[in-house]
Every structure is written in structure tokens, then in C-alpha cells.
Design an enzyme around this catalytic site. Sequence first.
Site, PDB file in Angstrom:
ATOM      1  N   CYS A  67      -0.325   7.524 -10.460  1.00 24.21           N
ATOM      2  CA  CYS A  67      -0.502   6.514  -9.521  1.00 24.21           C
ATOM      3  C   CYS A  67      -1.864   6.047  -9.462  1.00 24.21           C
ATOM      4  O   CYS A  67      -2.967   6.813  -9.528  1.00 24.21           O
ATOM      5  CB  CYS A  67       0.075   6.955  -8.151  1.00 24.21           C
ATOM      6  SG  CYS A  67      -0.098   5.687  -6.900  1.00 24.21           S
ATOM      7  N   GLU A  69       3.799   4.398 -10.867  1.00 19.39           N
ATOM      8  CA  GLU A  69       3.200   3.297  -9.888  1.00 19.39           C
ATOM      9  C   GLU A  69       1.765   2.939  -9.894  1.00 19.39           C
ATOM     10  O   GLU A  69       0.970   3.821  -9.508  1.00 19.39           O
ATOM     11  CB  GLU A  69       3.655   3.525  -8.149  1.00 19.39           C
ATOM     12  CG  GLU A  69       3.477   2.288  -7.398  1.00 19.39           C
ATOM     13  CD  GLU A  69       4.600   2.623  -6.332  1.00 19.39           C
ATOM     14  OE1 GLU A  69       5.625   2.194  -6.340  1.00 19.39           O
ATOM     15  OE2 GLU A  69       4.015   2.947  -5.192  1.00 19.39           O
ATOM     16  N   TYR A  85      -1.362  -0.292 -10.237  1.00 16.81           N
ATOM     17  CA  TYR A  85      -1.563  -1.590  -9.938  1.00 16.81           C
ATOM     18  C   TYR A  85      -2.930  -2.014 -10.177  1.00 16.81           C
ATOM     19  O   TYR A  85      -3.775  -1.288 -10.851  1.00 16.81           O
ATOM     20  CB  TYR A  85      -1.285  -1.719  -8.088  1.00 16.81           C
ATOM     21  CG  TYR A  85      -1.938  -0.579  -7.445  1.00 16.81           C
ATOM     22  CD1 TYR A  85      -3.268  -0.816  -7.159  1.00 16.81           C
ATOM     23  CD2 TYR A  85      -1.058   0.555  -7.080  1.00 16.81           C
ATOM     24  CE1 TYR A  85      -3.775   0.633  -6.260  1.00 16.81           C
ATOM     25  CE2 TYR A  85      -1.684   1.687  -6.421  1.00 16.81           C
ATOM     26  CZ  TYR A  85      -2.928   1.836  -5.930  1.00 16.81           C
ATOM     27  OH  TYR A  85      -3.465   2.851  -5.411  1.00 16.81           O
ATOM     28  N   TYR A  96       0.631  -1.153  -0.025  1.00 16.58           N
ATOM     29  CA  TYR A  96      -0.058  -0.084  -0.013  1.00 16.58           C
ATOM     30  C   TYR A  96       0.748   1.347  -0.094  1.00 16.58           C
ATOM     31  O   TYR A  96       1.870   1.419   0.786  1.00 16.58           O
ATOM     32  CB  TYR A  96      -0.848  -0.098   1.284  1.00 16.58           C
ATOM     33  CG  TYR A  96      -1.887  -1.123   1.025  1.00 16.58           C
ATOM     34  CD1 TYR A  96      -3.095  -1.071   0.423  1.00 16.58           C
ATOM     35  CD2 TYR A  96      -1.797  -2.456   1.763  1.00 16.58           C
ATOM     36  CE1 TYR A  96      -3.993  -2.203   0.358  1.00 16.58           C
ATOM     37  CE2 TYR A  96      -2.481  -3.409   1.580  1.00 16.58           C
ATOM     38  CZ  TYR A  96      -3.647  -3.153   0.659  1.00 16.58           C
ATOM     39  OH  TYR A  96      -4.647  -4.131   0.558  1.00 16.58           O
ATOM     40  N   SER A  97       0.541   2.389  -0.829  1.00 20.66           N
ATOM     41  CA  SER A  97       1.215   3.475  -0.757  1.00 20.66           C
ATOM     42  C   SER A  97       1.109   4.292   0.493  1.00 20.66           C
ATOM     43  O   SER A  97      -0.071   4.264   0.801  1.00 20.66           O
ATOM     44  CB  SER A  97       0.707   4.317  -2.173  1.00 20.66           C
ATOM     45  OG  SER A  97       0.783   3.471  -3.302  1.00 20.66           O
TER      46      SER A  97
HETATM   47  P1  FAD Z   1      -7.147 -10.218  -2.869  1.00 22.92           P
HETATM   48  O1  FAD Z   1      -7.945 -11.078  -1.846  1.00 22.92           O
HETATM   49  O2  FAD Z   1      -5.772 -10.541  -3.110  1.00 22.92           O
HETATM   50  O3  FAD Z   1      -7.764 -10.229  -4.583  1.00 22.92           O
HETATM   51  C1  FAD Z   1      -6.986 -10.009  -5.618  1.00 22.92           C
HETATM   52  C2  FAD Z   1      -7.230 -11.022  -6.673  1.00 22.92           C
HETATM   53  O4  FAD Z   1      -8.695 -10.936  -6.979  1.00 22.92           O
HETATM   54  C3  FAD Z   1      -6.578 -10.393  -7.854  1.00 22.92           C
HETATM   55  O5  FAD Z   1      -5.325 -10.745  -7.754  1.00 22.92           O
HETATM   56  C4  FAD Z   1      -7.397 -11.200  -8.752  1.00 22.92           C
HETATM   57  O6  FAD Z   1      -6.881 -12.434  -8.996  1.00 22.92           O
HETATM   58  C5  FAD Z   1      -8.895 -11.230  -8.197  1.00 22.92           C
HETATM   59  N1  FAD Z   1      -9.574 -10.348  -9.036  1.00 22.92           N
HETATM   60  C6  FAD Z   1      -9.484  -9.085  -8.554  1.00 22.92           C
HETATM   61  N2  FAD Z   1     -10.547  -8.045  -9.301  1.00 22.92           N
HETATM   62  C7  FAD Z   1     -11.216  -9.284  -9.878  1.00 22.92           C
HETATM   63  C8  FAD Z   1     -12.056  -9.021 -10.864  1.00 22.92           C
HETATM   64  N3  FAD Z   1     -12.768  -8.119 -11.107  1.00 22.92           N
HETATM   65  N4  FAD Z   1     -12.745 -10.377 -11.523  1.00 22.92           N
HETATM   66  C9  FAD Z   1     -12.082 -11.652 -10.813  1.00 22.92           C
HETATM   67  N5  FAD Z   1     -11.250 -11.469 -10.469  1.00 22.92           N
HETATM   68  C10 FAD Z   1     -10.626 -10.526  -9.599  1.00 22.92           C
HETATM   69  N6  FAD Z   1      -4.580  -0.514  -2.964  1.00 22.92           N
HETATM   70  C11 FAD Z   1      -5.208   0.553  -2.282  1.00 22.92           C
HETATM   71  O7  FAD Z   1      -6.335   0.367  -1.817  1.00 22.92           O
HETATM   72  N7  FAD Z   1      -4.437   1.662  -1.830  1.00 22.92           N
HETATM   73  C12 FAD Z   1      -3.030   1.936  -2.168  1.00 22.92           C
HETATM   74  O8  FAD Z   1      -2.352   2.917  -1.676  1.00 22.92           O
HETATM   75  C13 FAD Z   1      -2.309   0.796  -2.782  1.00 22.92           C
HETATM   76  N8  FAD Z   1      -1.186   1.024  -3.085  1.00 22.92           N
HETATM   77  C14 FAD Z   1      -0.496   0.248  -3.894  1.00 22.92           C
HETATM   78  C15 FAD Z   1       0.768   0.192  -4.094  1.00 22.92           C
HETATM   79  C16 FAD Z   1       1.400  -0.836  -4.923  1.00 22.92           C
HETATM   80  C17 FAD Z   1       2.923  -0.596  -5.080  1.00 22.92           C
HETATM   81  C18 FAD Z   1       0.796  -2.074  -5.383  1.00 22.92           C
HETATM   82  C19 FAD Z   1       1.618  -2.985  -5.954  1.00 22.92           C
HETATM   83  C20 FAD Z   1      -0.450  -2.219  -4.927  1.00 22.92           C
HETATM   84  C21 FAD Z   1      -1.147  -1.162  -4.206  1.00 22.92           C
HETATM   85  N9  FAD Z   1      -2.232  -1.556  -3.821  1.00 22.92           N
HETATM   86  C22 FAD Z   1      -3.146  -0.209  -3.235  1.00 22.92           C
HETATM   87  C23 FAD Z   1      -3.314  -2.727  -4.311  1.00 22.92           C
HETATM   88  C24 FAD Z   1      -3.056  -3.826  -3.019  1.00 22.92           C
HETATM   89  O9  FAD Z   1      -1.768  -4.023  -2.992  1.00 22.92           O
HETATM   90  C25 FAD Z   1      -3.953  -4.935  -2.919  1.00 22.92           C
HETATM   91  O10 FAD Z   1      -3.673  -5.737  -4.458  1.00 22.92           O
HETATM   92  C26 FAD Z   1      -5.639  -4.552  -2.842  1.00 22.92           C
HETATM   93  O11 FAD Z   1      -5.713  -3.878  -1.897  1.00 22.92           O
HETATM   94  C27 FAD Z   1      -6.118  -5.765  -3.170  1.00 22.92           C
HETATM   95  O12 FAD Z   1      -5.671  -6.874  -2.148  1.00 22.92           O
HETATM   96  P2  FAD Z   1      -6.739  -7.756  -1.366  1.00 22.92           P
HETATM   97  O13 FAD Z   1      -6.108  -8.766  -0.391  1.00 22.92           O
HETATM   98  O14 FAD Z   1      -7.870  -7.038  -0.883  1.00 22.92           O
HETATM   99  O15 FAD Z   1      -7.408  -8.723  -2.612  1.00 22.92           O
END
Ligand code: FAD
Length: 364
Positions: free
Chosen positions: A322, A362, A364, A143-144
Amino acid sequence: MAYSQAEVVVGGLAHVPVIIGAFWLLNSYVANRTASSSSADSTTAIPSKPTEKAISSSGSSEPSKKAAHQSVPVNLYKPKTPFLGKVVENYSLLKEGAIGRVNHITFDLSGADPEFVYVEGQSIGIIPAGEDSKGKPHKLRLYSIASTRHGDNLEGSTVSLCVRQLQYEKDGETIDGVCSTYLCDINPGDQVKITGPVGKEMLLPEEEDANIIMFATGTGIAPMRAYLRRMFEQGERKKNGWNYKGKAWLFMGAPKTANLLYDSDFEWYKSQYPENFSYTKAISREQNNVNGGRMYIQDRVLENAEEIFSMIENPKTHIYLCGLRGMEPGIDEAMSKAASAKGLDWSVLRPQLKKAGRWHVETY
Ligand code: FAD
Ligand code: A2P
């Protein structure tokens, strides 16, 4: 007035030799003092607290950029030994009628040994509680960071995030993202596994007169909020001694007005620093672009192409993107159109800006 790509970038670089020398000496000195244990390896952890000078990139000179980047703290806390940060607050950033769920979450970092330090533009990792479907601990998500190095309370021992809960439909079922839901649901007092900080792509340049163009969609605003606080928040300016004098221009994309994040802060900065800050919104589901489609930030780029490219001609201008990965082709297309109107070729210019350390992405 038309400029060639070479004039834009190389012409800018013509100012640089003197600055390079001075900054290289300064940064080498500071880097040596603050990062005596670091190597050229960007993953080396530097447990000393970053000073105001040591942690910024110069942006316009490779030697000074390298030296400054070496002294940026990275990987102080790794997945096997995360820091347990206590939640200080967790509140919604959205107004009534907004789509989805986006929260501002602050963690207490006090008591960390080594001290958990970071700079604007970096990210942290969060390891959600519980196990995955295979009974293994969850992997970290990045997360940023949305706060400055001084934290929202300016006491230097907190870090804040801006998190959207991921939700999508699959086979008629609503699926909640693991980590984003965990974060949006946590309560003050809860302890959370935090790793990092990581990232050197989105660091601010050191110059007080640098121009900063920012393209953000949704939570992509997080690093920009940190930059803008560093530039314009009164207490922050007193604390950081960085007297920002450049022009900052934020392009913010949100689906509805109620989804705009930190909007009143940014409006306040605009009212206080009209010469230094412009704020342009693209509200996709309330405004239309010239073709009658949803208004995206790339449409705002086209509307403001002339001024954006005049700014880019200045070697002190940096561009930051971003948020949604999907915005990159749109921004590229808009920049290409805007560039060709000035007789420039964006496919040549962009790599030059990147090489000069002025194009920061950046998504994602
Ligand atoms: P997970 O449970 O990991 O689910 C994600 C997975 O669900 C995906 O990989 C995909 O397989 C699946 N999926 C997602 N959408 C769909 C869809 N529409 N249909 C079918 N499958 C799908 N997030 C923020 O909110 N704020 C930030 O500031 C932020 N900064 C980031 C900075 C960087 C450098 C990076 C790489 C990511 C950042 N993110 C940010 C995103 C964050 O890291 C997570 O990826 C995001 O919160 C989702 O994680 P999760 O565990 O909730 O989802
Ligand atoms: P929309 O969802 O209306 O198509 P949030 O993360 O709060 O949903 O905000 C993301 C913003 O970015 C929304 O306004 C969204 O518009 C917009 N958006 C979606 N796809 C793109 C894209 N390809 N380029 C630029 N903006 C986009």
C-alpha cells in the site's frame, strides 16, 4: 531449498480442502445471518453491524472468501447522501525536521443511521467542502482507514485516517491538493462529508496463525496500522477476541526518520511480541542501498529475500502493498530477483498468489 511455483502455491493449497469445507459452512452460516439482504454484487450495502467472524476473509479458500466478503459492509453512505462526521481530533504524525505534512484525523460516526461500520483494510470517501473551478461540488477522494473497526478509542463509533497533504510545484507556484489540504486544515468539531466504506482488496485473513507481510510507503501505512493494532494492541485484542499467533512483518518506507509514521507504536509491538512481529525500515534520504542510491523497501526485500520466500512457501502467508503506485515495479523487480534465487519464476508465481487471495495491492 528450491521449490517450484506449483509446489509453493498448489502445495499449500493441498491443505485446503478440509479447511474449505469447514470455513465454507461457517461463513455461509454467518453470511446468511448477517447479510440476508446482500447479493453477490459487491456493492450491496449491508446495514447490520459486522460481527468478528463475518467480516474477515479466509484467504485460503475461494468459497469461504466469497461468503465472508459478501458480509463486508460497502457503500452504506453514497456521494449523494454522505454521512456528516464530526472531527474528533486532527494532529501531525511527523517529528521535527520531517518533510511535508501528514496528519492523523479521527471522525465521530455516532448517530449514523444506518450505523457506519467498516473493517480493517477498507477505505472511506471524503467530499471536501466548497466547489471546483466549474462551480460544481468537489468529487470525493478515497482514504484508507487507519483504525480498526473498534476505532482508536475502542468504542466502535469513530474512524481514523492518515493523510499527507499533496503539494507540488507548477509554473513556479506551489499547488495544494484540494482534499488533502482541506483534511489537514480541519478542526475538532468541524463536520465532514463521509462516504463508504469501500474496498475488499485489503481485508485480513481470518486465521489467527496467518503470516502477514506488509510493504508500505508513506501513508500506505494506514491499513497496516489498523492490522497491527488488531494484532497487537492490548485493548484491541481483548475486544476482538482474535488471538493473533502468526508472524507479521512490516517493511516501511519513509524519506526521513522524522517522517516515520506510528513508529513508537510499532516499536512497542516489537518489544512485546518479538516472535510475532518484525519491523524493517527503509529511510530513503538517510540510508543508502548497496548501489549507493536511496534505500527503498524493495532494497530491504532483496536483503531479506530468503526469509520472505520461506514465508511465501507457507499457504497461510499473505502479502499486502500500500502507498505510492511507483513502488509496484520496484517491488516486482525485487521479488523477481529473490524468486529466481530460489529457482522460482515470479511472473508465474505472482498471479498464482493473487488467485489464491494472498497478494493484496492498493496503490495510488
Ligand atoms: P487534488 O487537488 O485532487 O490534486 C491531485 C491532482 O493534482 C492529480 O490528479 C494530478 O492531476 C495533479 N498532480 C498531483 N501531483 C502533481 C505533480 N507532481 N505535478 C503536476 N500535477 C500533479 N492519500 C492519503 O494521504 N492517505 C491515504 O490513506 C490514502 N488512501 C488512498 C486510498 C485509495 C484507494 C486511493 C485511490 C487513494 C488514496 N489516497 C490517500 C490519495 C487520495 O485519494 C488523494 O488522491 C490525495 O489526497 C490527493 O487529493 P487532493 O484532493 O489533495 O489532490
Ligand atoms: P524518496 O521520496 O526519498 O525518493 P512519503 O510519502 O512520506 O514521501 O514517503 C514515501 C517513501 O517512499 C519515501 O521514502 C520515498 O523516497 C519512497 N519512494 C519513492 N519512490 C519510490 C519507489 N519507486 N519505490 C519505493 N519507494 C519509493
